[in-house]
Design an enzyme around this catalytic site. Sequence first.
Site, mmCIF file in Angstrom:
data_model
loop_
_atom_site.group_PDB
_atom_site.id
_atom_site.type_symbol
_atom_site.label_atom_id
_atom_site.label_comp_id
_atom_site.label_asym_id
_atom_site.label_seq_id
_atom_site.Cartn_x
_atom_site.Cartn_y
_atom_site.Cartn_z
ATOM 1 C CG ASN A 73 2.515 1.944 5.542
ATOM 2 O OD1 ASN A 73 2.461 0.906 4.868
ATOM 3 N ND2 ASN A 73 2.392 1.949 6.860
ATOM 4 C CD GLU B 178 -1.459 -0.152 11.014
ATOM 5 O OE1 GLU B 178 -1.072 -0.658 9.944
ATOM 6 O OE2 GLU B 178 -2.054 0.948 11.070
ATOM 7 C CG HIS C 289 3.467 0.507 11.078
ATOM 8 N ND1 HIS C 289 2.250 0.320 11.688
ATOM 9 C CD2 HIS C 289 3.362 1.629 10.334
ATOM 10 C CE1 HIS C 289 1.437 1.315 11.314
ATOM 11 N NE2 HIS C 289 2.087 2.110 10.489
ATOM 12 C CE LYS D 105 -1.086 2.242 7.646
ATOM 13 N NZ LYS D 105 -1.751 2.681 8.852
ATOM 14 C CB SER E 83 -4.127 11.439 11.073
ATOM 15 O OG SER E 83 -4.788 10.295 11.589
ATOM 16 C CD GLU F 159 3.813 5.935 11.316
ATOM 17 O OE1 GLU F 159 3.333 6.514 10.335
ATOM 18 O OE2 GLU F 159 3.724 4.705 11.493
ATOM 19 N N GLY G 20 -4.442 6.550 11.573
ATOM 20 C CA GLY G 20 -5.746 6.196 11.022
ATOM 21 C C GLY G 20 -6.925 6.784 11.778
#
Length: 257
Positions: free
Chosen positions: A13, A98, A96, A15, A212, A167, A173
């Site tokens: 991904n 985010e 996702h 991003k 991660s 996730e 991250g």
Amino acid sequence: MANDAARPLIVGNWKMNGLRADLPAVMAIDAMAGACAGVDVGLALPFTLIPRCAGMVNHAMLGAQNCHARPGGAFTGEVSGTMLADCGAAFVILGHSERRQGQHEDNAVVQGKVRAAIAAGLSVILCVGESAAERATGQAETAVRRQVLASLPADPPSGRALTIAYEPVWAIGTGVTPDAPAIGAMHGVLRETLLSLGYPAALLPRLLYGGSVNAGNAAAILRIAHVDGALVGNASLEPQSFGAILDQAAGAPTFGL
Ligand code: PGA
């Protein structure tokens, strides 16, 4: 992703990363995907790189990281699933964290996008995962189950067109991952939830872990029961570190660090 459910699936991904200068990295990852027998490889690129890469990539599946719930119309600045399929994407990541957090996408919004993406012929990687607060208060499994049930349409996509990525928000991250029993327990919950929706055991969507994942922890994570692959952010940007993860999925040191 329309592939054999028994094969591991490793998806990068990217991003909001990736310029023309990064096309050699895409090509390097594509070459590794071609050499990595037995592993399915996906690369979720920014919209801007997908049409350019569609003509160059031969082995990795190309995908996007979002789409709109409508196939077209007066939605300034949006990109539809139909457009993604038209420019060479095979899959799209939806839900996702985010986007759930930063763009205020709730389960109903994600559900509309899943429906539209499937109608456009894309396969979907649906992301779910608990927050740190939900984990701390013992609500992680309830929260994740609810996300799956409320983000899938009433007529859920076939097991081949759907992948679920677990996730945990607090692992993305951060360099921190849940321990193996926690990942295994959540993948068990996902499996039961999908079975309760009527998916046949032989054709369950693949279940990825994300958050991660790197060259140092991928082997252990990929060995956990019901973990069929990984969704990889940071470590997918460099072909060398992504290659090391592919090695671990394949069980053979070919590209790694
Ligand atoms: P990360 O991102 O590997 O950088 O934690 C994973 C993701 O957000 O999909």
